[in-house]
Design an enzyme around this catalytic site. Structure first.
Site, PDB file in Angstrom:
ATOM      1  N   ALA A   1      53.657  32.854  42.611  1.00  0.00           N
ATOM      2  CA  ALA A   1      52.263  32.599  43.007  1.00  0.00           C
ATOM      3  C   ALA A   1      51.383  33.813  42.721  1.00  0.00           C
ATOM      4  CB  ALA A   1      52.190  32.216  44.483  1.00  0.00           C
TER       5      ALA A   1
ATOM      6  N   GLY B   1      50.715  33.585  39.096  1.00  0.00           N
ATOM      7  CA  GLY B   1      49.853  32.426  38.850  1.00  0.00           C
ATOM      8  C   GLY B   1      48.433  32.646  39.322  1.00  0.00           C
ATOM      9  N   ASP B   2      48.276  33.323  40.447  1.00  0.00           N
ATOM     10  CA  ASP B   2      46.944  33.639  40.973  1.00  0.00           C
ATOM     11  C   ASP B   2      46.178  34.508  39.975  1.00  0.00           C
ATOM     12  OD1 ASP B   2      44.873  33.939  43.124  1.00  0.00           O
ATOM     13  OD2 ASP B   2      45.556  36.025  43.045  1.00  0.00           O
ATOM     14  N   ALA B   3      46.831  35.524  39.447  1.00  0.00           N
ATOM     15  CA  ALA B   3      46.179  36.410  38.480  1.00  0.00           C
ATOM     16  C   ALA B   3      45.792  35.637  37.224  1.00  0.00           C
ATOM     17  CB  ALA B   3      47.106  37.569  38.124  1.00  0.00           C
TER      18      ALA B   3
ATOM     19  N   HIS C   1      42.815  33.231  38.015  1.00  0.00           N
ATOM     20  CA  HIS C   1      41.566  34.001  38.121  1.00  0.00           C
ATOM     21  C   HIS C   1      41.007  34.310  36.734  1.00  0.00           C
ATOM     22  CE1 HIS C   1      42.061  34.959  42.438  1.00  0.00           C
ATOM     23  NE2 HIS C   1      40.785  35.251  42.379  1.00  0.00           N
TER      24      HIS C   1
END
Length: 134
Positions: free
Chosen positions: A19, A22-24, A27
């Site tokens: 995660a 994946g978040d990076a 974004h």
């Protein structure tokens, strides 16, 4: 990172690590995609913050779920079920759903399945765009 991350190693990573990656990625994808909408930095920040928020990602996932393969839904569930703490601006369910969504993106990125990653992110952007009337 030129080579594919070993699949055996990806399977051993915590869903929260997936995660995080994946978040990076999400974004950056959203910020880049929003450049087609505006070049105003304040507006870029506002829109990207809204799209990458846990409530927005939870909604995105609920609309994307049928677009995903069973394996992709399994990755999502693994991320959703990871033990973590919800932030103040989201419900526990929204936070867990967004973690699952980000874990899916992180795993696809590490596997270098960039075509599928792009398909999912573009669908996510389309869903989010409708929600915030872009």
């Amino acid at each position: 990172m030129n080579s594919k991350f070993p699949v055996e190693e990806i399977k051993t990573l915590s869903p929260l690590v997936l995660a995080h990656v994946g978040d990076a990625y999400f974004h950056l994808y959203i910020r880049t995609r929003l450049l087609q909408v505006t070049h105003n930095i304040t507006r870029l920040h506002e829109l990207s913050a809204e799209i990458v928020s846990a409530p927005a990602q939870a909604k995105i996932y609920s609309e994307l779920e049928n677009f995903l393969s069973e394996e992709e839904r399994d990755i999502f569930r693994r991320g959703r079920n990871a033990k973590s703490h919800a932030p103040r601006k989201a419900t526990v369910a929204e936070y867990h759903a967004s973690t699952g969504f980000e874990a899916l993106l992180g795993e696809l990125f590490l596997r270098k399945n960039l075509m599928r990653l792009d398909e999912i992110c573009e669908q996510a952007f389309t869903i989010a765009s409708k929600e915030i009337n872009l």
